[in-house]
Design an enzyme around this catalytic site. Structure first.
Site, PDB file in Angstrom:
ATOM      1  N   ARG A  18       7.247   8.529  -4.536  1.00  0.00           N
ATOM      2  CA  ARG A  18       7.670   8.992  -3.216  1.00  0.00           C
ATOM      3  C   ARG A  18       8.873   8.215  -2.690  1.00  0.00           C
ATOM      4  NH1 ARG A  18       2.029   8.926  -0.680  1.00  0.00           N
ATOM      5  NH2 ARG A  18       1.545   8.048  -2.709  1.00  0.00           N
ATOM      6  N   GLU A  23      -6.229  -3.707  -6.647  1.00  0.00           N
ATOM      7  CA  GLU A  23      -7.564  -4.069  -6.163  1.00  0.00           C
ATOM      8  C   GLU A  23      -8.486  -4.306  -7.373  1.00  0.00           C
ATOM      9  OE1 GLU A  23      -8.946  -1.184  -3.450  1.00  0.00           O
ATOM     10  OE2 GLU A  23     -10.779  -2.294  -3.000  1.00  0.00           O
TER      11      GLU A  23
HETATM   12  P1  AMP Z   1       1.012  -1.351  -1.870  1.00  0.00           P
HETATM   13  O1  AMP Z   1       1.436  -1.857  -3.205  1.00  0.00           O
HETATM   14  O2  AMP Z   1      -0.417  -1.686  -1.555  1.00  0.00           O
HETATM   15  O3  AMP Z   1       1.941  -1.764  -0.747  1.00  0.00           O
HETATM   16  O4  AMP Z   1       0.996   0.231  -1.958  1.00  0.00           O
HETATM   17  C1  AMP Z   1       2.136   0.939  -1.774  1.00  0.00           C
HETATM   18  C2  AMP Z   1       2.169   2.210  -2.587  1.00  0.00           C
HETATM   19  O5  AMP Z   1       0.941   2.929  -2.559  1.00  0.00           O
HETATM   20  C3  AMP Z   1       3.216   3.114  -2.014  1.00  0.00           C
HETATM   21  O6  AMP Z   1       3.999   3.614  -3.084  1.00  0.00           O
HETATM   22  C4  AMP Z   1       2.460   4.211  -1.289  1.00  0.00           C
HETATM   23  O7  AMP Z   1       3.069   5.450  -1.568  1.00  0.00           O
HETATM   24  C5  AMP Z   1       1.044   4.151  -1.831  1.00  0.00           C
HETATM   25  N1  AMP Z   1       0.035   4.061  -0.738  1.00  0.00           N
HETATM   26  C6  AMP Z   1      -0.734   2.971  -0.446  1.00  0.00           C
HETATM   27  N2  AMP Z   1      -1.552   3.203   0.588  1.00  0.00           N
HETATM   28  C7  AMP Z   1      -1.301   4.468   0.998  1.00  0.00           C
HETATM   29  C8  AMP Z   1      -1.815   5.308   2.052  1.00  0.00           C
HETATM   30  N3  AMP Z   1      -2.749   4.877   2.916  1.00  0.00           N
HETATM   31  N4  AMP Z   1      -1.301   6.558   2.185  1.00  0.00           N
HETATM   32  C9  AMP Z   1      -0.339   6.981   1.341  1.00  0.00           C
HETATM   33  N5  AMP Z   1       0.173   6.265   0.332  1.00  0.00           N
HETATM   34  C10 AMP Z   1      -0.289   5.012   0.149  1.00  0.00           C
END
Ligand code: AMP
Length: 178
Positions: free
Chosen positions: A64, A101
């Site tokens: 995205r 996780e």
């Molecule tokens: P992080 O590595 O935990 O910061 O996760 C970021 C990635 O996971 C991004 O590429 C987001 O598109 C996806 N992502 C994580 N949490 C969500 C959420 N609640 N809604 C949509 N996409 C998410």
């Protein structure tokens, strides 16, 4: 469009889907933005304004991060580089592992596309824990790039992703915080 108007329009447009893809996750669905070309343009305008004259390259995170990242790069007349999930890019590439996780994942970037010393914007649609973005920044640094900025449409504040990005001393921008 004034930023407050943009925030309100996005709040109305982005859908929150509870318990997807698993229990306890509030999934933010950005796809309705693409049904509204004017709103999409306003988002790009905001994100491009943040980075104008401050970066030499945009790196977008699969998948995205591509939807807005390419448009930001085109608006600013700078190159765009894809950061992909493991196994998609032909060699030569460099990888960076990061913790999830449960277990771990890896992202990859073609070598030779980013030039040492270039100032980089790392862009993704959403900042959650910051794990993916941190790995992207480490990958940029491994190739001699300067992590100058991070931008997101959305930051989930409770997950303290921004905390994790502090060590890069880069500017951080998000249009919406939840
Ligand atoms: P992080 O590595 O935990 O910061 O996760 C970021 C990635 O996971 C991004 O590429 C987001 O598109 C996806 N992502 C994580 N949490 C969500 C959420 N609640 N809604 C949509 N996409 C998410």
């Amino acid at each position: 469009m004034m930023n407050q108007q943009l925030v309100e329009e996005l709040e109305k447009t982005i859908e929150n889907i509870p318990n997807f893809p698993k229990e306890g996750i509030q999934f933010k669905d950005i796809t309705p933005i693409f049904l509204n070309p004017q709103l999409y343009k306003d988002v790009i305008h905001d994100l491009a304004a943040f980075s104008r004259d401050k970066i030499d390259v945009v790196c977008g995170i699969e998948s995205r991060g591509y939807l807005f990242g390419i448009a930001i790069a085109v608006a600013l007349d700078v190159p765009f580089i894809l950061i992909r999930k493991q196994g998609k890019l032909p060699p030569p590439f460099l990888g960076q592992k990061y913790d999830l996780e449960y277990g771990s994942a890896e992202i990859e970037m073609r070598t030779g596309q980013l030039k040492p010393g270039q100032r980089v914007l790392i862009h993704d649609d959403l900042l959650a824990t910051g794990g993916t973005t941190e790995a992207a920044a480490l990958l940029v640094e491994k190739q001699g790039g300067v992590v100058s900025q991070f931008s997101f449409l959305i930051a989930l504040k409770d997950l303290a992703g921004e905390e994790r990005l502090k060590k890069f001393n880069a500017e951080v921008h998000q249009i919406l915080s939840y």
